[in-house]
Design a protein around this motif. Structure first.
Motif, PDB file in Angstrom:
ATOM      1  N   LEU A 172       0.907  -1.278   0.045  1.00 24.18           N
ATOM      2  CA  LEU A 172      -0.001   0.047   0.229  1.00 24.18           C
ATOM      3  C   LEU A 172       0.983   1.325  -0.189  1.00 24.18           C
ATOM      4  O   LEU A 172       0.573   2.252  -0.818  1.00 24.18           O
ATOM      5  N   LEU A 173       2.150   1.258   0.616  1.00 25.76           N
ATOM      6  CA  LEU A 173       2.880   2.338   0.825  1.00 25.76           C
ATOM      7  C   LEU A 173       3.360   2.799  -0.647  1.00 25.76           C
ATOM      8  O   LEU A 173       3.330   3.797  -1.040  1.00 25.76           O
ATOM      9  N   ILE A 177       2.772   5.906  -2.778  1.00 29.97           N
ATOM     10  CA  ILE A 177       4.010   6.976  -3.442  1.00 29.97           C
ATOM     11  C   ILE A 177       3.908   6.980  -4.818  1.00 29.97           C
ATOM     12  O   ILE A 177       4.214   8.123  -5.241  1.00 29.97           O
ATOM     13  N   ILE A 178       3.665   5.991  -5.442  1.00 30.61           N
ATOM     14  CA  ILE A 178       3.516   6.280  -7.042  1.00 30.61           C
ATOM     15  C   ILE A 178       2.288   7.018  -7.421  1.00 30.61           C
ATOM     16  O   ILE A 178       2.472   7.851  -8.494  1.00 30.61           O
ATOM     17  N   THR A 179       1.378   6.734  -6.691  1.00 34.87           N
ATOM     18  CA  THR A 179       0.058   7.695  -7.282  1.00 34.87           C
ATOM     19  C   THR A 179      -0.289   8.967  -6.698  1.00 34.87           C
ATOM     20  O   THR A 179      -0.735   9.871  -7.103  1.00 34.87           O
ATOM     21  N   ALA A 180       0.314   9.159  -5.555  1.00 36.08           N
ATOM     22  CA  ALA A 180       0.062  10.694  -4.982  1.00 36.08           C
ATOM     23  C   ALA A 180       0.618  11.951  -6.043  1.00 36.08           C
ATOM     24  O   ALA A 180      -0.045  12.770  -6.032  1.00 36.08           O
ATOM     25  N   PRO A 181       1.929  11.751  -6.529  1.00 34.96           N
ATOM     26  CA  PRO A 181       2.075  12.887  -7.581  1.00 34.96           C
ATOM     27  C   PRO A 181       0.997  13.069  -8.813  1.00 34.96           C
ATOM     28  O   PRO A 181       0.973  14.151  -9.202  1.00 34.96           O
ATOM     29  N   LEU A 182       0.588  12.048  -8.904  1.00 36.74           N
ATOM     30  CA  LEU A 182      -0.316  11.960 -10.306  1.00 36.74           C
ATOM     31  C   LEU A 182      -1.749  12.447  -9.731  1.00 36.74           C
ATOM     32  O   LEU A 182      -2.446  13.066 -10.523  1.00 36.74           O
ATOM     33  N   MET A 183      -2.069  12.513  -8.489  1.00 33.45           N
ATOM     34  CA  MET A 183      -3.400  12.997  -7.988  1.00 33.45           C
ATOM     35  C   MET A 183      -3.485  14.534  -7.822  1.00 33.45           C
ATOM     36  O   MET A 183      -4.432  15.345  -7.793  1.00 33.45           O
ATOM     37  N   ALA A 184      -2.259  15.090  -7.982  1.00 33.61           N
ATOM     38  CA  ALA A 184      -2.168  16.803  -7.780  1.00 33.61           C
ATOM     39  C   ALA A 184      -2.804  17.354  -9.004  1.00 33.61           C
ATOM     40  O   ALA A 184      -3.813  18.189  -8.915  1.00 33.61           O
ATOM     41  N   SER A 185      -2.493  16.905 -10.312  1.00 36.76           N
ATOM     42  CA  SER A 185      -3.085  17.280 -11.376  1.00 36.76           C
ATOM     43  C   SER A 185      -2.895  16.431 -12.644  1.00 36.76           C
ATOM     44  O   SER A 185      -1.801  16.380 -12.898  1.00 36.76           O
ATOM     45  N   SER A 186      -3.992  15.774 -13.134  1.00 35.48           N
ATOM     46  CA  SER A 186      -3.552  14.926 -13.939  1.00 35.48           C
ATOM     47  C   SER A 186      -3.613  15.581 -15.512  1.00 35.48           C
ATOM     48  O   SER A 186      -3.379  14.852 -16.469  1.00 35.48           O
ATOM     49  N   ILE A 187      -4.084  16.850 -15.580  1.00 39.84           N
ATOM     50  CA  ILE A 187      -4.103  17.406 -16.802  1.00 39.84           C
ATOM     51  C   ILE A 187      -2.668  18.293 -17.096  1.00 39.84           C
ATOM     52  O   ILE A 187      -2.459  18.971 -16.027  1.00 39.84           O
TER      53      ILE A 187
END
Length: 152
Positions: A41-42, A46-56
């Motif tokens: 889960l960690l 770690i992988i998805t957190a930067p992508l959640m900021a803005s996907s566009i």
């Protein structure tokens, strides 16, 4: 035929043999699967957190207007008990006050006037000063007061 008791049966059932033939309950908690799940889960977070900021992905324009680090500007206007007017701790006449407020408004229309007036100053004098500030182009006026003393 009689069947005897063997230690194979107790070992196969998952218990521990005590030597006297009885079984003692297993009281250890195996945390290895829990640690494995938490690590997975960690890694996912770690992988998805930067992508959640803005996907566009955008190339935004740059401007100096409205920088978040800009501190709000203000001028201090003080009227003492005698009716004398001070602009930023400097005694001024009515004409000098109008010129000083116009200069502050030329710098920024969002400049706030922090008005400190003695409680004995007549209301008409305070309104007169508010009118001078408004004519200079400053419409944001804050009245500075003191909190009453706390009762024990």
């Amino acid at each position: 035929m009689a069947f005897g008791r063997t230690s194979l049966g107790s070992a196969a059932s998952g218990g521990r043999s005590t030597g006297a033939g009885g079984q003692r309950p297993l009281s250890d908690i195996n945390v290895t699967p829990l640690v494995d799940v938490m690590l997975v889960l960690l890694v996912i977070f770690i992988i998805t957190a930067p992508l959640m900021a803005s996907s566009i992905k955008l190339d935004l324009p740059r401007t100096d207007a409205g920088q978040p680090g800009d501190t709000p500007r203000f001028v201090t206007l003080v009227v003492d008990a005698a009716g004398k007017v001070y602009l930023d701790d400097q005694a001024v006449s009515t004409d000098e006050l109008a010129a000083g407020l116009a200069k502050a408004a030329a710098g920024s229309r969002d400049t706030e006037v922090q008005l400190r007036a003695d409680q004995s100053v007549p209301y008409g004098r305070v309104v007169e000063l508010m009118g001078i500030a408004n004519k200079a182009g400053l419409s944001r006026i804050g009245f500075v007061t003191e909190a009453p003393p706390k009762k024990p």
